[in-house]
Design a protein around this motif. Structure first.
Motif, short mmCIF file in Angstrom:
data_model
loop_
_atom_site.label_atom_id
_atom_site.label_comp_id
_atom_site.label_asym_id
_atom_site.label_seq_id
_atom_site.Cartn_x
_atom_site.Cartn_y
_atom_site.Cartn_z
N UNK A 95 0.83 -0.97 -0.25
CA UNK A 95 -0.20 -0.04 0.22
C UNK A 95 0.75 1.31 -0.02
N UNK A 96 1.92 1.48 0.73
CA UNK A 96 2.93 2.42 0.84
C UNK A 96 3.55 2.67 -0.44
N UNK A 97 3.81 1.27 -1.48
CA UNK A 97 4.42 1.33 -2.54
C UNK A 97 3.43 2.22 -3.45
N UNK A 98 2.44 1.81 -3.50
CA UNK A 98 1.21 2.25 -4.42
C UNK A 98 1.04 3.65 -3.93
N UNK A 99 1.01 3.96 -2.88
CA UNK A 99 0.83 5.44 -2.70
C UNK A 99 1.76 6.37 -3.22
N UNK A 100 3.10 5.80 -3.17
CA UNK A 100 4.15 6.50 -3.44
C UNK A 100 4.27 6.60 -4.83
N UNK A 101 3.84 5.63 -5.67
CA UNK A 101 4.17 5.79 -7.17
C UNK A 101 2.64 6.55 -7.44
N UNK A 102 1.79 6.91 -6.92
CA UNK A 102 0.67 7.55 -7.34
C UNK A 102 1.01 9.06 -7.26
N UNK A 103 1.65 9.23 -6.03
CA UNK A 103 2.24 10.57 -5.77
C UNK A 103 3.30 10.98 -6.81
N UNK A 104 4.37 10.24 -6.99
CA UNK A 104 5.07 10.45 -8.24
C UNK A 104 4.39 10.70 -9.63
N UNK A 105 3.57 9.85 -9.85
CA UNK A 105 2.72 10.10 -11.16
C UNK A 105 1.77 11.56 -11.04
N UNK A 106 1.32 11.84 -9.91
CA UNK A 106 0.60 13.08 -9.74
C UNK A 106 1.70 14.41 -9.92
#
Length: 90
Positions: free
Chosen positions: A60-71
């Protein structure tokens, strides 16, 4: 005279033993309390570190980090003109 001296030495040794015991107790008790405190917390820390954790929170933390980088990549940066100022009131 011999008996008096031996009684004095015995009394002096008993007094030294009593004072030494009081000093030893005053020194050893706080040290023992600190050792118990550190041992308990060290044991708790080792138990937490050795416990098996579920892998889902890391995912979940990895998914959140990837979503933040994409945004951050999608975000448009403002176009600055030569008349642009920090404070809009000026």
């Amino acid at each position: 005279m011999y008996r008096s001296r031996s009684r004095f030495v015995a009394l002096a040794m008993a007094a030294c033993a009593l004072v030494g015991h009081a000093v030893a107790v005053a020194v050893v008790q706080p040290i023992a309390a600190v050792c118990r405190f550190l041992g308990y917390h060290f044991g708790e820390a080792c138990a937490l570190a050795s416990a098996k954790h579920d892998a889902r929170p890391m995912v979940a933390l990895r998914v959140k980090a990837v979503a933040f980088a994409a945004s951050m990549l999608k975000r448009e940066s403002p176009v600055l003109s030569p008349t642009w100022r920090m404070c809009p009131s000026v």
